[in-house]
Design an enzyme around this catalytic site. Structure first.
Site, PDB file in Angstrom:
ATOM      1  CG  HIS A   1      -3.987   0.517   4.681  1.00  0.00           C
ATOM      2  ND1 HIS A   1      -3.433  -0.295   3.712  1.00  0.00           N
ATOM      3  CD2 HIS A   1      -5.081   1.097   4.099  1.00  0.00           C
ATOM      4  CE1 HIS A   1      -4.155  -0.219   2.601  1.00  0.00           C
ATOM      5  NE2 HIS A   1      -5.156   0.627   2.814  1.00  0.00           N
TER       6      HIS A   1
ATOM      7  CB  CYS B   1      -0.953   0.003   1.190  1.00  0.00           C
ATOM      8  SG  CYS B   1      -0.128  -0.175   2.790  1.00  0.00           S
TER       9      CYS B   1
END
Length: 435
Positions: free
Chosen positions: A386, A83
């Site tokens: 994330h 990510c």
């Protein structure tokens, strides 16, 4: 095994491997996956045909406030904690001048006739150095705004990243800012040297929008990387004993800003304990005069020894795209903690004139910047959590969360706890809203 490329990764070797068992079991798994992929492809083709029959929109559809809207953006598959890479790629894809340069580059064929069109199982142990970061970056950017209904898998780009940036090998979570710097630096170096006899940087000379006056050289000749992101800092150091002043000019591709300590406990915009930290506070902290501590004593050439001194930064030249990195991660005695403070930032009209060394030499429109993209880190630590990105494209804001792309609004964007901000220089004289 990567289910997209069927490459097999060994965690003990920290490498892709091409070995198979005596019974060829790895190849059997690959063949089984290929059959599943073919079946899924057939089913997906039927589903797309039905969608085209039922709708005149050949793009993704999303209901926004009860109405159906077309989304032309394409997501990026997460290849295993990638990510950090996806958020940076989506942000760069929405910096129009930078993205268009790469998309207009001529394609480079990296494989010869014998291997062309054949599926390759990535392995670093093969010693294949015939890779091009610029070429894979170009392919990825070309795939991102095609309106595809399925997410694009950047496995080929990630493989090249592994080949030339050893820090990012493996599938651990990485720092998005560190990745961005490595990516830009390596793109810059490869563009300088060209690939397979093609001098990529020569195309830069033909692009009239990137004139010589806008170039900033970092590590050699200018490229589109330095022409777009390159700025120059003036570093002034003054000896407090004799008053000797030392000046040095430092090129930069981004500015890393501390979040002032007085704001570090303020987690959200709506907390009432004191003022909200703003981007202006961070910029002021970066450029204000500061006295260097005992560990940073300045070697004064006049006093011939290390002395107490003061330091101040001025911006000597602003870039076309101003990249601001908020230093959210810092080391304590044993671990790297995150500063989760909310930092208020403007969507339009960031005025950088007061930080310039010679503001009188810059027109007012050259100092105003509008936000193009924001990278956000969700979670508590740099090795976990994330990354997602917000970016504006043709007047609309999108939220990029790996494979998922959704339309969003400005109110949602301004509430984000920004980690990296990309501001684009305003070209036309407009509004008076400033930071």
């Amino acid at each position: 095994m990567d289910c997209s490329s069927y490459s097999t990764y060994c965690y003990r070797c920290d490498d892709f491997v091409i070995n198979d068992t005596k019974l060829g079991l790895v190849q059997k798994v690959r063949e089984h996956l290929q059959n599943l992929e073919n079946s899924a492809f057939t089913a997906d083709r039927h589903r797309k045909r039905k969608l085209l029959e039922n709708s005149s929109l050949n793009s993704k559809l999303l209901k926004v406030n009860g109405s159906t809207t077309a989304i032309c953006a394409t997501g990026l598959r997460n290849l295993g904690n990638t990510c950090f890479m996806n958020a940076i790629l989506q942000s760069l894809s929405n910096i129009e001048q930078f993205c268009c340069y790469f998309k207009e580059l001529p394609a480079v064929e990296l494989r010869n006739g014998k291997t062309a069109g054949r599926r390759t199982y990535h392995t670093r142990s093969q010693g294949d150095n015939n890779v091009s970061l610029v070429e894979e970056f170009r392919k990825t950017l070309c795939a991102l705004w095609q309106g595809s209904q399925t997410a694009f898998s950047p496995e080929s780009l990630f493989y090249v990243v592994w080949k030339i940036m050893p820090n990012f090998r493996g599938y651990q979570q990485q720092d998005a800012h560190e990745f961005m710097r490595y990516l830009l630096d390596h793109l810059h170096l490869e563009l300088q040297g060209g690939f397979n006899g093609i001098s990529r940087s020569s195309i830069l000379q033909e692009n009239s929008t990137l004139s010589a006056s806008n170039k900033c050289c970092i590590n050699g000749a200018s490229t589109v990387v330095t022409a777009i992101f390159g700025g120059i800092l003036q570093n002034e150091v003054n000896c407090l004993i004799c008053g000797t002043e030392s000046r040095k000019f430092d090129p930069f591709l981004d500015l890393s800003l501390d979040i002032p300590s007085q704001f570090r406990n303020k987690r959200s915009k709506n907390q009432e304990n004191g003022p909200v930290c703003s981007l202006r506070d961070c910029l002021r902290s970066f450029t204000d005069l500061e006295e260097l501590d005992e560990t940073e004593l300045y070697m004064c050439h006049k006093c011939k020894k290390k002395q107490k001194s003061t330091k101040k930064f001025w911006i000597q030249k602003l870039p076309k795209v101003l990249c601001l990195h908020l230093k959210r991660f810092h080391w304590t005695a044993y671990l790297r903690n995150k500063v989760d403070t909310y930092v208020e930032f403007p969507l339009r009209g960031l005025d950088m004139k007061c930080y310039l060394l010679e503001p009188e030499n810059s027109g007012p429109e050259n100092c105003l910047y509008d936000l193009a993209a924001v990278v956000v880190h969700h979670g508590s630590g740099v090795g976990s959590g994330h990354y997602t990105a917000y970016a504006t494209h043709e007047g609309r804001w999108f939220h990029f969360n790996d494979s998922t792309v959704t339309l969003t609004d400005e109110d949602t964007v301004v509430k984000a706890k920004a980690y990296i901000l990309f501001y684009v220089e305003r070209q036309a004289k407009a509004g008076s809203d400033k930071l």
